[in-house]
Design an enzyme around this catalytic site. Structure first.
Site, mmCIF file in Angstrom:
data_model
loop_
_atom_site.group_PDB
_atom_site.id
_atom_site.type_symbol
_atom_site.label_atom_id
_atom_site.label_comp_id
_atom_site.label_asym_id
_atom_site.label_seq_id
_atom_site.Cartn_x
_atom_site.Cartn_y
_atom_site.Cartn_z
ATOM 1 N N LYS A 22 0.839 -1.197 0.000
ATOM 2 C CA LYS A 22 0.000 0.000 0.000
ATOM 3 C C LYS A 22 0.872 1.243 0.000
ATOM 4 O O LYS A 22 1.826 1.365 0.789
ATOM 5 C CB LYS A 22 -0.916 0.000 1.227
ATOM 6 C CG LYS A 22 -1.871 1.199 1.295
ATOM 7 C CD LYS A 22 -1.307 2.345 2.121
ATOM 8 C CE LYS A 22 -2.193 3.599 2.053
ATOM 9 N NZ LYS A 22 -1.633 4.718 2.848
ATOM 10 N N GLY A 25 -0.482 9.207 -1.064
ATOM 11 C CA GLY A 25 -0.299 10.364 -1.929
ATOM 12 C C GLY A 25 1.123 10.855 -2.005
ATOM 13 O O GLY A 25 1.563 11.343 -3.053
ATOM 14 N N GLY A 57 -4.718 11.154 -1.306
ATOM 15 C CA GLY A 57 -5.378 12.306 -0.698
ATOM 16 C C GLY A 57 -4.775 13.626 -1.127
ATOM 17 O O GLY A 57 -5.502 14.608 -1.362
ATOM 18 N N ASP A 174 -5.770 2.646 3.511
ATOM 19 C CA ASP A 174 -5.299 1.598 4.424
ATOM 20 C C ASP A 174 -6.344 0.498 4.552
ATOM 21 O O ASP A 174 -6.020 -0.694 4.520
ATOM 22 C CB ASP A 174 -4.985 2.190 5.802
ATOM 23 C CG ASP A 174 -3.684 2.962 5.833
ATOM 24 O OD1 ASP A 174 -2.887 2.837 4.883
ATOM 25 O OD2 ASP A 174 -3.448 3.697 6.808
ATOM 26 N N LYS A 229 -0.436 4.987 13.415
ATOM 27 C CA LYS A 229 -0.003 4.086 12.346
ATOM 28 C C LYS A 229 0.241 2.674 12.875
ATOM 29 O O LYS A 229 -0.174 1.675 12.262
ATOM 30 C CB LYS A 229 1.264 4.645 11.697
ATOM 31 C CG LYS A 229 1.737 3.885 10.465
ATOM 32 C CD LYS A 229 3.021 4.483 9.920
ATOM 33 C CE LYS A 229 2.851 5.884 9.437
ATOM 34 N NZ LYS A 229 2.034 5.956 8.209
#
Length: 270
Positions: A22, A25, A57, A174, A229
Site C-alpha cells: 500500500k 499520496g 489524498g 489503508d 499508524k
C-alpha cells in the site's frame, strides 16, 4: 522501450505467496518512486505475486483547490460530498492510477489499473450520511485478482469502491489494502515516507507485538502519528491473522527485505 508481455498460464501460479503493497499520496507525488517498481519486479521474478493498492489524498486535495471546492473533515475523515465525487473518482481511479500503471510499464512490469469496484473484489457501503460518499470496505471475490496474478500481471488498485446498489464510494486506502490482502490471504506492506518504528535511541525496531506496542506507547517512545499508524497496523495484522510490515518506499529493496525482516517494522498479530 516498449515491454511486451507474453501470457504463460501455469496451474500452480495462484498458490505462490502474495504481497499487497500500500502506498499513499506522498509516493504518487514523489519524483524518485521508480525504484519501488523495480523492487516489485524483482520480487515477482523471485516467485511472489505483487499487488499495489494506492490512495492519493494529496492528489485529490490539489484538484479540489484548483477547482475552488471547499473540503472538510469530520471525526478525522475527509468528507466527500456527492457533487465532489466525479472529481475524486477521476483523480484516484483515473489520473493517479494510470500514472502508476505507466511508471510500472516503464519499469518492465505488465500492470493493470483497476479499482476496488472491479470484479466484485470487495463489497462497500456508505460509512455515514455526514461523511457523504465515503465507504467502508470488506473483502469479496478473489477471482479477478487471482486471475491477473496467476498470469504475472501486476494489479494496481485504486481505493474507489462500489456499493451493492451501484453507488461509487471513496474508501480509506489503508482499509482498502487490508481488504485486498484479506481477499488474497496475503502479506501486507504499508509504505509511507518513514522507515519504520524507532526506539528511544532513534534506531529502527524490526519486530513488535501487542505487548511491545503498549509498553512503548506508555513510555512515550511511540506517540502521535506513529502511534496511530502502529495501532492501525496491529489491527490489520489481527484481522489478517499474519504479520504486517510498516516501512518506507524510499528504502532500497523494501519489498524483498521486508520478507526477511531486515527492513521496516514487522507487527505481529499475536
Amino acid at each position: 522501450m516498449d515491454i511486451a508481455h507474453t501470457s504463460k498460464p501455469r496451474q500452480n501460479r495462484p498458490s505462490r505467496p502474495v504481497i499487497v503493497v500500500k502506498v499513499g499520496g506522498a509516493f504518487i507525488d514523489a519524483p524518485d518512486k521508480a525504484a519501488l517498481f523495480f523492487d516489485a519486479l524483482k520480487a515477482q521474478q523471485q516467485d511472489h505475486h505483487i499487488v499495489l493498492v494506492h490512495g492519493g489524498g494529496n492528489h485529490v486535495q490539489r484538484l479540489m483547490d484548483e477547482l475552488n471546492l471547499d473540503t472538510q473533515k469530520v471525526d478525522g475523515l475527509r468528507v466527500t460530498p456527492q457533487e465532489h465525487l466525479p472529481y475524486v473518482v477521476g483523480a484516484l481511479a483515473g489520473t493517479a492510477n494510470k500514472s502508476l500503471v505507466a511508471l510500472a510499464r516503464q519499469s518492465g512490469m505488465a500492470a493493470v489499473g483497476i479499482s476496488l469496484a472491479d470484479g466484485n473484489m470487495t463489497t462497500c457501503q456508505q460509512f455515514s450520511n455526514k461523511h457523504g460518499a465515503v465507504g467502508t470496505v470488506m473483502s469479496g471475490n478473489k477471482k479477478l485478482l487471482q486471475t491477473l496474478c496467476s498470469d504475472d500481471f501486476f494489479p494496481i488498485v485504486s481505493s474507489i469502491g462500489c456499493s451493492a446498489h451501484g453507488a461509487l464510494l471513496n474508501v480509506n486506502a489503508d482499509d482498502a489494502a487490508v481488504a485486498v490482502a484479506s481477499v488474497l490471504n496475503a502479506r501486507l506492506l504499508l509504505l509511507s515516507d518513514v522507515e519504520g518504528v524507532l526506539d528511544n535511541q532513534k534506531m529502527p525496531i524490526r519486530k513488535l507485538n501487542q505487548a511491545d506496542i503498549q509498553t512503548l506507547i506508555e513510555q512515550g517512545v511511540i506517540r502521535d502519528g506513529m502511534a496511530v499508524k502502529v495501532n492501525a497496523a496491529l489491527n490489520a495484522a489481527k484481522q489478517l491473522g499474519q504479520p504486517v510490515t510498516i516501512g518506507s518506499w524510499q528504502a532500497p529493496n523494501i519489498i524483498s527485505r521486508s520478507l526477511d525482516k531486515t527492513a521496516g517494522t514487522t507487527i505481529s498479530p499475536h
